[in-house]
Design an enzyme around this catalytic site. Sequence first.
Site, PDB file in Angstrom:
ATOM      1  N   VAL A  83       0.893  -1.153   0.000  1.00 36.52           N
ATOM      2  CA  VAL A  83       0.000   0.000   0.000  1.00 36.52           C
ATOM      3  C   VAL A  83       0.938   1.211   0.000  1.00 36.52           C
ATOM      4  CG1 VAL A  83      -0.073  -0.236   2.545  1.00 36.52           C
ATOM      5  CG2 VAL A  83      -1.752   1.209   1.438  1.00 36.52           C
ATOM      6  N   ASN A  91       1.955  -0.736  10.161  1.00 35.45           N
ATOM      7  CA  ASN A  91       2.737  -1.080  11.351  1.00 35.45           C
ATOM      8  C   ASN A  91       2.053  -0.620  12.634  1.00 35.45           C
ATOM      9  OD1 ASN A  91       3.325   1.619  11.771  1.00 35.45           O
ATOM     10  ND2 ASN A  91       5.462   1.479  11.183  1.00 35.45           N
ATOM     11  N   GLY A  92       2.750  -0.819  13.758  1.00 39.84           N
ATOM     12  CA  GLY A  92       2.170  -0.508  15.060  1.00 39.84           C
ATOM     13  C   GLY A  92       2.373   0.933  15.493  1.00 39.84           C
ATOM     14  N   MET A  93       3.031   1.758  14.637  1.00 38.81           N
ATOM     15  CA  MET A  93       3.208   3.194  14.883  1.00 38.81           C
ATOM     16  C   MET A  93       4.103   3.521  16.080  1.00 38.81           C
ATOM     17  SD  MET A  93      -0.724   4.138  14.056  1.00 38.81           S
ATOM     18  CE  MET A  93      -1.161   2.429  14.286  1.00 38.81           C
ATOM     19  N   VAL A  94       4.834   2.529  16.562  1.00 36.21           N
ATOM     20  CA  VAL A  94       5.786   2.793  17.641  1.00 36.21           C
ATOM     21  C   VAL A  94       7.002   3.483  17.028  1.00 36.21           C
ATOM     22  CG1 VAL A  94       7.422   1.635  19.173  1.00 36.21           C
ATOM     23  CG2 VAL A  94       5.024   0.913  19.109  1.00 36.21           C
ATOM     24  N   HIS A 466      10.227  -7.269  12.228  1.00 36.00           N
ATOM     25  CA  HIS A 466      11.361  -6.398  11.926  1.00 36.00           C
ATOM     26  C   HIS A 466      12.416  -7.091  11.063  1.00 36.00           C
ATOM     27  CE1 HIS A 466      10.304  -4.188  15.939  1.00 36.00           C
ATOM     28  NE2 HIS A 466       9.473  -3.878  14.960  1.00 36.00           N
TER      29      HIS A 466
HETATM   30  C1  LIG Z   1       2.688  -5.499  11.052  1.00 35.65           C
HETATM   31  C2  LIG Z   1       3.910  -4.669  11.265  1.00 35.65           C
HETATM   32  C3  LIG Z   1       4.063  -3.943  12.438  1.00 35.65           C
HETATM   33  C4  LIG Z   1       5.193  -3.153  12.626  1.00 35.65           C
HETATM   34  N1  LIG Z   1       5.258  -2.330  13.721  1.00 35.65           N
HETATM   35  C5  LIG Z   1       6.205  -1.377  13.775  1.00 35.65           C
HETATM   36  C6  LIG Z   1       6.142  -0.337  14.731  1.00 35.65           C
HETATM   37  O1  LIG Z   1       5.220  -0.250  15.536  1.00 35.65           O
HETATM   38  N2  LIG Z   1       7.125   0.604  14.713  1.00 35.65           N
HETATM   39  C7  LIG Z   1       8.161   0.555  13.832  1.00 35.65           C
HETATM   40  O2  LIG Z   1       9.050   1.399  13.908  1.00 35.65           O
HETATM   41  N3  LIG Z   1       8.251  -0.430  12.917  1.00 35.65           N
HETATM   42  C8  LIG Z   1       7.276  -1.368  12.838  1.00 35.65           C
HETATM   43  N4  LIG Z   1       7.298  -2.287  11.843  1.00 35.65           N
HETATM   44  C9  LIG Z   1       8.458  -2.325  10.943  1.00 35.65           C
HETATM   45  C10 LIG Z   1       8.560  -1.161   9.981  1.00 35.65           C
HETATM   46  O3  LIG Z   1       7.294  -0.647   9.633  1.00 35.65           O
HETATM   47  C11 LIG Z   1       9.324  -1.613   8.740  1.00 35.65           C
HETATM   48  O4  LIG Z   1      10.550  -2.185   9.156  1.00 35.65           O
HETATM   49  C12 LIG Z   1       9.631  -0.485   7.782  1.00 35.65           C
HETATM   50  O5  LIG Z   1       8.438   0.155   7.414  1.00 35.65           O
HETATM   51  C13 LIG Z   1      10.364  -1.025   6.558  1.00 35.65           C
HETATM   52  O6  LIG Z   1      10.564   0.005   5.637  1.00 35.65           O
HETATM   53  P1  LIG Z   1      11.139  -0.301   4.183  1.00 35.65           P
HETATM   54  O7  LIG Z   1      11.286   1.008   3.522  1.00 35.65           O
HETATM   55  O8  LIG Z   1      12.322  -1.175   4.316  1.00 35.65           O
HETATM   56  O9  LIG Z   1      10.027  -1.196   3.461  1.00 35.65           O
HETATM   57  P2  LIG Z   1       8.451  -1.001   3.287  1.00 35.65           P
HETATM   58  O10 LIG Z   1       7.958   0.113   4.136  1.00 35.65           O
HETATM   59  O11 LIG Z   1       7.847  -2.341   3.499  1.00 35.65           O
HETATM   60  O12 LIG Z   1       8.288  -0.527   1.777  1.00 35.65           O
HETATM   61  C14 LIG Z   1       8.444  -1.335   0.652  1.00 35.65           C
HETATM   62  C15 LIG Z   1       7.471  -0.855  -0.415  1.00 35.65           C
HETATM   63  O13 LIG Z   1       7.831  -1.432  -1.654  1.00 35.65           O
HETATM   64  C16 LIG Z   1       6.663  -1.868  -2.318  1.00 35.65           C
HETATM   65  N5  LIG Z   1       7.062  -2.949  -3.220  1.00 35.65           N
HETATM   66  C17 LIG Z   1       7.701  -4.088  -2.877  1.00 35.65           C
HETATM   67  N6  LIG Z   1       7.924  -4.848  -3.940  1.00 35.65           N
HETATM   68  C18 LIG Z   1       7.423  -4.186  -5.001  1.00 35.65           C
HETATM   69  C19 LIG Z   1       7.347  -4.475  -6.390  1.00 35.65           C
HETATM   70  N7  LIG Z   1       7.851  -5.615  -6.893  1.00 35.65           N
HETATM   71  N8  LIG Z   1       6.763  -3.564  -7.203  1.00 35.65           N
HETATM   72  C20 LIG Z   1       6.240  -2.397  -6.705  1.00 35.65           C
HETATM   73  N9  LIG Z   1       6.280  -2.088  -5.395  1.00 35.65           N
HETATM   74  C21 LIG Z   1       6.867  -2.973  -4.559  1.00 35.65           C
HETATM   75  C22 LIG Z   1       5.770  -2.333  -1.184  1.00 35.65           C
HETATM   76  O14 LIG Z   1       4.418  -2.455  -1.580  1.00 35.65           O
HETATM   77  C23 LIG Z   1       6.036  -1.264  -0.149  1.00 35.65           C
HETATM   78  O15 LIG Z   1       5.183  -0.169  -0.325  1.00 35.65           O
HETATM   79  C24 LIG Z   1       6.207  -3.119  11.633  1.00 35.65           C
HETATM   80  C25 LIG Z   1       6.056  -3.847  10.452  1.00 35.65           C
HETATM   81  C26 LIG Z   1       4.917  -4.592  10.258  1.00 35.65           C
HETATM   82  C27 LIG Z   1       4.753  -5.333   8.957  1.00 35.65           C
END
Ligand SMILES: Cc1cc2nc3c(=O)[nH]c(=O)nc-3n(C[C@H](O)[C@H](O)[C@H](O)COP(=O)(O)OP(=O)(O)OC[C@H]3O[C@@H](n4cnc5c(N)ncnc54)[C@H](O)[C@@H]3O)c2cc1C
Length: 550
Positions: A83, A91-94, A466
Amino acid sequence: MLEADFVIIGSGSAGSAMAYRLSEDGKHSVIVIEFGGSDIGPLIQMPSALSIPLNMSLYDWGFASEPEPHLGGRVLATPRGKVIGGSSSINGMVYVRGHARDFDHWAEQGAAGWGFADVLPYFKRMEDSNGGENGWRGHGGPLTVQRGSRTNPLYGAFVEAGRQAGFEVTDDYNGAKQEGFGPMEQTIRGGRRWSAASAYLRPALRRKNVSLIKGFARRVIIENQRAIGVEIEARKRIQVIKARREVIVAASSINSPKILMLSGIGPAEHLREHGIQVVADRPGVGRNLQDHMELYIQQESTQPITLNSVLNPFSKAMIGAQWLFFKSGLGATNHFEAAAFVRSRAGVDYPDIQYHFIPAAVRYDGKAAAKAHGFQAHVGPMRSKSRGSVTLSSPDPKSKPVIRFNYMSHPDDWTEFRHCIRLTREIFGQSAFDPYRGKEISPGSHVQSDDDLDAFIRDHAESAYHPCGTCRIGRADDPMSVVDPECCVIGVEGLRVADSSIFPRVTNGNLNAPSIMTGEKAADHILGRTPLAPSNQEPWVNPRWQVSDR
Ligand SMILES: Cc1cc2nc3c(=O)[nH]c(=O)nc-3n(C[C@H](O)[C@H](O)[C@H](O)COP(=O)(O)OP(=O)(O)OC[C@H]3O[C@@H](n4cnc5c(N)ncnc54)[C@H](O)[C@@H]3O)c2cc1C
């Protein structure tokens, strides 16, 4: 527009931050490719609904681990946001930056320029902090950070219990002193989830030089060792989005290594097994997968003051209505309002255990709530030595990758988790909890011996969501590095990776903040700017760390 200076794959925590910074001066065009759709609606925007989107295929990629050999063959869900805003939208917004020593360790591992002194100015640049320690926090940045109201007395009881047990108290674990018990911080603004989409992507999209393309990135197109664009599938057609300057992969710790491998960058033998032509033999791609695990330790509450009384459909409807009309009430918080970071034993120089505390007894994913009133701590070790991998299951870009965490594969994991359970019992046993403490729900007071605790851990330890580390940053001459300290993929021109996959080691806390920081800092490298001047602020270190755990 199917061509831009910079093409970013993924609008998650890091991707959104980069879209914002790369387009800021108006000199460059940016295309963000995102497979997921809109984040509009209460399921994502209402903070207390946090357990809903992570269970929905509309918003979650639906990954799962392989059967985990050390957890009795259990398959663990590995949610990743699908999304706009990526995982920051489910995520949990922490909000936790991580400990200063985490980043110093990154630098020691070869991530030159990513030590605490280097990254602190980026944490400040990104923040709009409400509360927190003077001089240590950022103000006026895109990412709003706040504290909960902590009106439920159980939050105060948790912090007081930590103090009574002899641990430190800290008013700002994102300031100089992470160690101790204190208020937890949240990425919530005006009662709504403040994801990377709200903070960075939407403002960036208001600029003429940024566009968002909804599509599935299949691979990076590389000619003569240079990335020239991205092959995507959009509206059932395969198209190419061209990058005049660079392609930046920010698709998460699961999808970024997958995309690199599909593009010919990864362990040569594994790529050949799948008939993929090798562009760069990088054995580190997909390796070094790590995560945090946690347990929910639940205690009955003798007073009917917990959230368990509002988990029924009528109360939920009332909470939802108050949130819809006023953006206030119990819908406007994630309920994580008290926390602790402590050290497991003397000789550990900075915290290696994290606590989240909530005044309810319920699983994180909302799938099971205790019948009685209760409260719970989510507790887990922060620096597990277990490592896993992400590999391809097939050369078809639509196939899910193979995710093997090898959770609990290091003997220290068991010692650390047993300690976490016993320590939580000690905290819940303090007099601050006397007015509230009923019987232990989970694990249950009969679970005492090492063997019994191990059985409980095997059956109940959960991912804290994570995963990271699968495209590790490091020295260019280190064969296991995937990107160099400027996030450039080693062996290919015009291609970078910048997201949670580049972390050499998981940080001490939740990963949204360090992922956004990665996007912020990578943007400066991509633009060729001089990085922000290093800070000379010194973090607090417990003077008793060599002799005591508290
Ligand atoms: C359920 C849950 C709860 C969490 N709770 C917390 C919390 O409370 N506090 C906190 O600090 N962290 C939390 N985290 C962890 C944190 O949110 C993530 O570690 C962080 O957002 C990762 O960022 P990123 O940029 O690496 O990837 P992401 O934010 O996952 O971004 C990757 C993006 O790439 C897109 N994408 C992937 N593959 C493709 C493709 N082939 N084509 C087009 N688009 C693609 C995805 O759709 C996504 O939008 C949580 C994670 C989850 C899943």
